[in-house]
Design an enzyme around this catalytic site. Sequence first.
Site, PDB file in Angstrom:
ATOM      1  N   ASP A  52      -8.667 -42.791  51.475  1.00 52.69           N
ATOM      2  CA  ASP A  52      -8.508 -41.367  51.581  1.00 52.69           C
ATOM      3  C   ASP A  52      -8.998 -40.736  52.549  1.00 52.69           C
ATOM      4  OD1 ASP A  52      -7.779 -40.721  48.690  1.00 52.69           O
ATOM      5  OD2 ASP A  52      -9.169 -41.000  47.714  1.00 52.69           O
ATOM      6  N   GLN A  58     -11.187 -42.343  42.287  1.00 50.38           N
ATOM      7  CA  GLN A  58     -10.578 -40.699  41.729  1.00 50.38           C
ATOM      8  C   GLN A  58     -11.970 -39.622  41.685  1.00 50.38           C
ATOM      9  OE1 GLN A  58      -7.397 -39.482  41.820  1.00 50.38           O
ATOM     10  NE2 GLN A  58      -7.936 -37.513  41.402  1.00 50.38           N
ATOM     11  N   LYS A  90      -0.584 -42.303  40.719  1.00 45.16           N
ATOM     12  CA  LYS A  90      -0.027 -43.125  42.267  1.00 45.16           C
ATOM     13  C   LYS A  90      -0.001 -44.661  42.020  1.00 45.16           C
ATOM     14  CE  LYS A  90      -3.432 -40.135  43.773  1.00 45.16           C
ATOM     15  NZ  LYS A  90      -5.504 -39.551  43.878  1.00 45.16           N
TER      16      LYS A  90
END
Length: 309
Positions: free
Chosen positions: A120, A97, A53
């Site tokens: 997200d 994460q 990422k």
Amino acid sequence: MTAKILDGLAIAKAIKEEVAEDVRELARRHIRPGLAAVLTGSNPASQIYVNNKVKTCQQLGIYSEKHELPDETTTDELLELIAWLNEKDDIDGILIQLPLPPHIDTVRVLDSVDPTKDVDGFHPLNVGRLVQNRPTLVPCTPAGIVELLDRYDIPVEGRRAVILGRSNIVGKPVALLLMHRHATVTVCHSRTRDLPAVAREADILVSAMGRKAMVTAEYVKPGAVVIDVGINRVTDLAEVEELFGPDEKRRQSVKTKGYTLVGDVHPKSVSRVAGYLTPVPGGVGPLTIAMLMKNTVRAARRRRGLDHE
Ligand code: NDP
């Protein structure tokens, strides 16, 4: 029939080129989107995902910072870092994460992310907006699946979609997105009775269970679109042969890296029945990262009131 392969890598490349163009356009106004990635603990798969990422941010001109915290980090320490990132003006997106180490309160942590920086799309406020079909930051994997269908001109309206899996990250949001696009959606899970029969009703079958090659031809209506979200490791050469047939690249991968990846879908079995199939790797995975980049730019624009343009 041999299924047409839906090339997630190619679509992800096209999305990233568009994002890079948006980043250049923002640069002309002296705006640089920024993403903070928070990695807690030493999960090797998570390390690879976060590095990918951050690397993609660099390729597209997005500012990024990686915060690596040790396994023994407490919930309060993580909350403190997020509070600081929430205030930081050069950060538009905050990525926590997952999975977090088991002693950490994941719900409290995700709830503490500023919803305007929640790239997200896991914050309850953004989930609520998604339920109501209002503009919001949408979870990246489900958003990537919809982009893939769109860019291959695969119709959704009026079709039967069956989702295998009901997680907050994939199953539920993809069900909502397809419902908003007027599919008739069924969501399955571990208590669903006669899963193959339900799955066989699907014109569009999305599998997000994390069950190695469980979905065989028996689950698939001839001609169906099959989207394989699962990521599972195969370490045994006989199993590689059974799943993929003679595939020298996969065999080499097992010999050198110790594994190759397979999704929830049995590729050899399902590709004989499905009309379209996403490969693993090279299907949904690259789209997830591309959509994270797109969400970061979107968050940067929204935070500055530019979203209407
Ligand atoms: P979760 O473990 O959170 O959810 C799995 C879901 O599948 C649950 O709803 C579970 O049911 C259901 N399920 C599990 N086994 C069965 C079964 N035998 N029959 C029917 N339903 C079953 O997983 P995630 O949604 O987070 O991820 C799913 C997979 O997708 C994983 O392999 C993950 O690695 C991968 N993934 C890939 C991404 C990508 O970018 N390609 C991104 C995110 C995830 P129940 O609720 O009843 O327990």
